[in-house]
Write an enzyme that holds these catalytic residues in place. Sequence first.
Site: not given
Length: 279
Positions: A99, A101, A156, A238
């Site tokens: 993705s 994010s 992250k 996100s």
Amino acid sequence: MTDMDIDFPLVLVVLTFACALGWVFDFLVLRKPRSLQLAQARTDMGLSQDQELSNDQQHILDKIAKEPYLVELSKSFFPVFFVVLVVRSFLVEPFQIPSGSMLPTLKVDDFILVNKFEYGVRLPVAGTKVIPYKDPARGDVMVFKFPNNPKINFIKRVVGLPGDRIRYQDKQLFINNQLIETQLAQAPSLQNRMGRYTEQLGAVSHSIYKANSSARVNKTWVVPEGHYFVMGDNRDNSNDSRFWGFVPDNLVVGKAFAVWMHWESIFSLPTFGENRWIE
């Protein structure tokens, strides 16, 4: 990132254990009767230890000495599974980014490498830390198991450490009441409404995206002991700690440190022109 519905570390542990078990079972149970049978066959043939064998005699003895198929298979695959298990569990593990994010730091379909021992040695599957080393640092790009579904891996950036007070207000980040300043690197345009900014988190200077829109979240958090607060670099696209909470230490997988390939699909060729260290 996701391992889909397959718990690959568990499968790898089971396969390695099964191969080792087959090897040990042969050593403890099957090998001695096989040796006795082989010695008896040589006696029945009237063969001395150094006597040259005919083709037929050699064929008979080879057939008796041959290990069972499953034992042979176990011995062949055990070293392979064991090496993969050690490397993947304790050293380096590859992942693919699914993705956006973490844009602009990581692109969709980037293949990354994750350092598994950066945050200490952990048992495969259980994730229990057995040899402490470093703790996640502010600014690290960290892979972890999603607290709401540990079968899924997330990636992250570490923003908050245990004990930190995190505030996100009007798209501005405050850590322990101190504003984390950003510098505009590329203004939003009609084609791309995302502004690119440079942010300094701890010792790490990196880029983030912020959309030219109203804030989705205005809230304050205090990070509990043994937990971390994480956010994606693509701040308005996100799914991170602002929405589902903190990452416990036992779900930490490792630190992402390099992009080694970009491969969009099986119908395209992989590219290596954007290999880079992850900041």
